[in-house]
Scaffold this motif. Structure first.
Motif, PDB file in Angstrom:
ATOM      1  N   LYS A  43       1.099  -0.831   0.444  1.00 40.39           N
ATOM      2  CA  LYS A  43       0.419   0.166   0.123  1.00 40.39           C
ATOM      3  C   LYS A  43       0.941   1.336   0.042  1.00 40.39           C
ATOM      4  N   GLU A  46       2.666   1.685  -3.562  1.00 39.35           N
ATOM      5  CA  GLU A  46       1.717   1.853  -4.586  1.00 39.35           C
ATOM      6  C   GLU A  46       0.427   3.070  -3.727  1.00 39.35           C
ATOM      7  N   SER A  47       1.199   4.071  -2.566  1.00 42.86           N
ATOM      8  CA  SER A  47       0.381   5.569  -2.714  1.00 42.86           C
ATOM      9  C   SER A  47       1.889   6.453  -2.940  1.00 42.86           C
ATOM     10  N   ALA A 156      -0.878   6.469   1.861  1.00 47.88           N
ATOM     11  CA  ALA A 156      -1.135   5.165   1.954  1.00 47.88           C
ATOM     12  C   ALA A 156      -2.593   5.415   3.169  1.00 47.88           C
ATOM     13  N   TYR A 157      -2.573   6.496   4.153  1.00 51.93           N
ATOM     14  CA  TYR A 157      -3.152   5.815   5.224  1.00 51.93           C
ATOM     15  C   TYR A 157      -3.679   7.259   5.986  1.00 51.93           C
TER      16      TYR A 157
END
Length: 159
Positions: A43, A46-47, A156-157
């Motif tokens: 993640k 990919e972010s 991502a988050y």
């Protein structure tokens, strides 16, 4: 609950790269459930914000004459995350990295559950510099690294 990425210190030597002479760590806390180190690493990789992708392309172009490895781009290979080969997997961590003539690099993603049911994701970078080029390279990229890693964790988050 989401908190932006924060920095913390890393104790050397680090088991992921025992000869490391430089390291840092960024942490983000999330309420997302079911996060494994591999899921977090994928993640995060990919972010990458667009500006990070463009900066890495520029770095690869500028550094190509010096024989610097640019990483692997093989989305179908389960032993590659983003552009980095997987070196080791464990229950609470995954280690990605590359070895080159000027330095060895490790990205360690560690997962830590907190008593209040949150998950801390630690992105630890460890580097072993081999020569003056490795020292100069790391000194040049550190200001960028200090912006890229938190940006990727936040992307991502984010809430």
């Amino acid at each position: 609950m989401h908190k932006g990425a924060t920095t913390s210190s890393v104790k050397l030597p680090h088991p992921a790269l025992p000869g490391a002479d430089w390291a840092d760590s960024f942490t983000i806390t999330t309420a997302q459930a079911g996060i494994t180190p591999e899921i977090a690493a994928r993640k995060i990789m990919e972010s990458r914000p667009g500006w990070v992708v463009r900066l890495m392309q520029f770095r690869d172009l500028v550094m190509r004459p010096f024989g610097l490895k640019s990483g692997i781009n093989d989305p179908d290979n389960t032993n590659v995350i983003g552009i980095f080969p997987v070196i080791a997997r464990a229950e609470k961590s995954i280690i990605l990295g590359l070895d080159d003539r000027h330095l060895d690099f490790r990205l360690i993603i560690e997962i830590e559950e907190t008593p209040d049911s949150l998950t801390k994701i630690h992105a630890i970078t460890a580097v072993k510099r081999h020569n003056m080029f490795g020292r100069a390279y790391l000194a040049t990229i550190t200001p960028f690294h200090n912006r890229i890693v938190p940006a990727m964790l936040n992307a991502a988050y984010r809430p």
